[in-house]
Scaffold this active site. Sequence first.
Site, mmCIF file in Angstrom:
data_model
loop_
_atom_site.group_PDB
_atom_site.id
_atom_site.type_symbol
_atom_site.label_atom_id
_atom_site.label_comp_id
_atom_site.label_asym_id
_atom_site.label_seq_id
_atom_site.Cartn_x
_atom_site.Cartn_y
_atom_site.Cartn_z
ATOM 1 C CG ASP A 141 16.325 97.870 30.027
ATOM 2 O OD1 ASP A 141 15.754 98.578 29.200
ATOM 3 O OD2 ASP A 141 16.445 98.205 31.221
ATOM 4 C CG ASN A 150 12.671 97.663 28.374
ATOM 5 O OD1 ASN A 150 13.198 98.662 27.925
ATOM 6 N ND2 ASN A 150 12.769 97.342 29.649
#
Length: 316
Positions: free
Chosen positions: A231, A182
């Site tokens: 993330d 990510n």
Amino acid sequence: MTHTYPFPEPVVIDAEVFTELPAALRRTGQPSYWAEKNRRGAPADSFLEGPSFDAQGNLYFVDIPFGRVFRADPGGGISQIAEYDGQPNGLKIHRDGRIFLADYQNGIMLLDPETGAVTKALGDADTESFKGCNDLHFGRDGALYFTDQGQTGLQDPTGRVWKWQPETGALACLIDKVPSPNGLVLDLAEHVLFLAVTRANAVWRLPMSPSGRVNKAGLFIQFSGGRAGPDGLALTSDGGVVVCQTGMGLVWVHDVLGRPIAVVRSPRGLGTTNCAFGGPEGRTLFITESDSGSILKAEFPESLGIAGAPIFSGAL
């Protein structure tokens, strides 16, 4: 029983809402293919990601399900810059003003902020399709590092990280065995790439040799709990790593050794997807909160010494 830790507990900072997507720009009640597949049909009027500042202090960010790019001015006023057939997930601004998008459907895209035109910059790897591009980061030399996440996870640990030289077209796969790569960011010396590995709930450390290969990839930070995992990432001026733990509503600030020194709490939802430093001296962290369609901000006290590292776009 008293527990002692090898470092102080992190300072807790409550974020506040900087701005939010106005009703006129929300796609309330409108179905999207992204929501159908990723949310089992549950409605989503937006899903914000990819915050990045330009040199004038405007904050750009994307809306994945509806293929849109927005810009928030320094006062928080939001305008739509582009809408196209795609799923933009990451956004970074080149030093010359070009805006690059990591698009899950289309690859690496190029946005003209003046006209709103979106064109393909890199659609495949020597005719092999990408799995689904997610986020991107510029090195000081202009090299673009990006993650190729697709639907990978613990069941299929084949996500990839690529390094692309936009000026020459040289493309290299740095690693191809990641369960959901990510966010990513280089360390200050650009010898190490930090990588958020969402489905492993971890941040990896990828040392890069002088030849450009990744050697001795290892675990840097391990998280637990939540509905997703790490993330977006950012780097502090002293080499620390900032981690958006989406699904927990938290953003962690670590020192250069990975020790937590501060944690930012969302006042809205749990979808703290990504972040970017801005404001005076780069001491304010701006965070996309996807559950509520908001941009949060957290002010760090000067005493903590937390500020953003200079980035390729020259925004800080």
